[in-house]
Write a protein that holds these residues in place. Structure first.
Motif, PDB file in Angstrom:
ATOM      1  N   ALA A  46      -7.619 -18.959  22.329  1.00  0.00           N
ATOM      2  CA  ALA A  46      -8.447 -18.318  23.354  1.00  0.00           C
ATOM      3  C   ALA A  46      -7.965 -18.703  24.745  1.00  0.00           C
ATOM      4  O   ALA A  46      -7.508 -19.825  24.966  1.00  0.00           O
ATOM      5  CB  ALA A  46      -9.903 -18.714  23.184  1.00  0.00           C
ATOM      6  N   GLY A  47      -8.059 -17.757  25.669  1.00  0.00           N
ATOM      7  CA  GLY A  47      -7.678 -18.019  27.045  1.00  0.00           C
ATOM      8  C   GLY A  47      -7.962 -16.827  27.927  1.00  0.00           C
ATOM      9  O   GLY A  47      -8.528 -15.837  27.484  1.00  0.00           O
ATOM     10  N   ARG A  48      -7.567 -16.949  29.186  1.00  0.00           N
ATOM     11  CA  ARG A  48      -7.770 -15.874  30.163  1.00  0.00           C
ATOM     12  C   ARG A  48      -6.431 -15.344  30.635  1.00  0.00           C
ATOM     13  O   ARG A  48      -5.505 -16.106  30.880  1.00  0.00           O
ATOM     14  CB  ARG A  48      -8.533 -16.390  31.372  1.00  0.00           C
ATOM     15  N   ILE A  49      -6.379 -14.041  30.778  1.00  0.00           N
ATOM     16  CA  ILE A  49      -5.250 -13.380  31.425  1.00  0.00           C
ATOM     17  C   ILE A  49      -5.869 -12.501  32.505  1.00  0.00           C
ATOM     18  O   ILE A  49      -6.483 -11.477  32.203  1.00  0.00           O
ATOM     19  CB  ILE A  49      -4.430 -12.524  30.440  1.00  0.00           C
ATOM     20  N   GLY A  50      -5.760 -12.915  33.740  1.00  0.00           N
ATOM     21  CA  GLY A  50      -6.385 -12.171  34.838  1.00  0.00           C
ATOM     22  C   GLY A  50      -7.882 -12.054  34.628  1.00  0.00           C
ATOM     23  O   GLY A  50      -8.571 -13.057  34.451  1.00  0.00           O
ATOM     24  N   ASN A  51      -8.393 -10.827  34.627  1.00  0.00           N
ATOM     25  CA  ASN A  51      -9.827 -10.582  34.428  1.00  0.00           C
ATOM     26  C   ASN A  51     -10.191 -10.379  32.962  1.00  0.00           C
ATOM     27  O   ASN A  51     -11.217  -9.773  32.667  1.00  0.00           O
ATOM     28  CB  ASN A  51     -10.268  -9.349  35.226  1.00  0.00           C
ATOM     29  N   TRP A  52      -9.357 -10.847  32.060  1.00  0.00           N
ATOM     30  CA  TRP A  52      -9.590 -10.658  30.629  1.00  0.00           C
ATOM     31  C   TRP A  52      -9.777 -11.986  29.913  1.00  0.00           C
ATOM     32  O   TRP A  52      -9.064 -12.939  30.178  1.00  0.00           O
ATOM     33  CB  TRP A  52      -8.397  -9.939  29.992  1.00  0.00           C
ATOM     34  N   ILE A  53     -10.748 -12.038  29.011  1.00  0.00           N
ATOM     35  CA  ILE A  53     -10.852 -13.126  28.046  1.00  0.00           C
ATOM     36  C   ILE A  53     -10.163 -12.607  26.792  1.00  0.00           C
ATOM     37  O   ILE A  53     -10.413 -11.484  26.361  1.00  0.00           O
ATOM     38  CB  ILE A  53     -12.312 -13.469  27.704  1.00  0.00           C
ATOM     39  N   VAL A  54      -9.304 -13.423  26.222  1.00  0.00           N
ATOM     40  CA  VAL A  54      -8.573 -13.032  25.018  1.00  0.00           C
ATOM     41  C   VAL A  54      -8.854 -14.058  23.931  1.00  0.00           C
ATOM     42  O   VAL A  54      -8.844 -15.261  24.190  1.00  0.00           O
ATOM     43  CB  VAL A  54      -7.052 -12.971  25.294  1.00  0.00           C
TER      44      VAL A  54
END
Length: 149
Positions: A46-54
């Protein structure tokens, strides 16, 4: 309400929540593309890419005594009133218990395991377009002395 609280806590744990992300008031489309996933998972990447949680992979016990590992890669925007999850790709194999490192506009997915073996791979995960598709690239294979349990 319950899922909103869990997702806000999840966001704090994976890198902090900006003020705009705290205004999420509902959750729509919680991941359900894989049978059993909608019960909730642990140990996902799990992590963030810009304005996205993935989040990718993970495992749970959808039925007593039956541990299941998952392959789905899911993304949700954090700058909207509704946190709407969608399937954006699949891992090469089911996996959980790995490490995620944010690296620029990508996430590095390192190691982990599944019911068959410990994983000795490192992948770079990038979101193409406007979070429409996950681009997964294998970067390395490493030797891991200890198994995963």
């Amino acid at each position: 309400m319950y899922w909103t609280l869990i997702l806000i806590i999840f966001s704090v744990l994976i890198g902090g929540v900006k003020a705009t992300a705290q205004r999420v008031s509902s959750v729509a489309g919680f991941p359900s593309a894989e049978p059993g996933f909608s019960f909730g998972v642990s140990a996902s990447y799990a992590g963030r890419i810009g304005n996205w949680i993935v989040m990718a992979g993970g495992c749970n016990f959808p039925t007593p005594g039956n541990k299941t590992y998952y392959r789905g890669i899911y993304a949700a925007r954090t700058d909207r009133d509704t946190l709407a999850w969608r399937l954006v790709g699949m891992l090469p194999e089911p996996a959980a218990y790995g490490v995620t490192v944010e690296s620029g506009d990508s996430l590095l997915l390192i190691g982990g395991c599944n019911k068959d073996h410990a994983l000795q791979t490192v992948y770079s995960l990038h979101l193409e377009g406007v979070g429409e598709k996950a681009d997964l690239c294998r970067l390395a294979i490493y030797y891991r002395q200890y198994g995963c349990g």
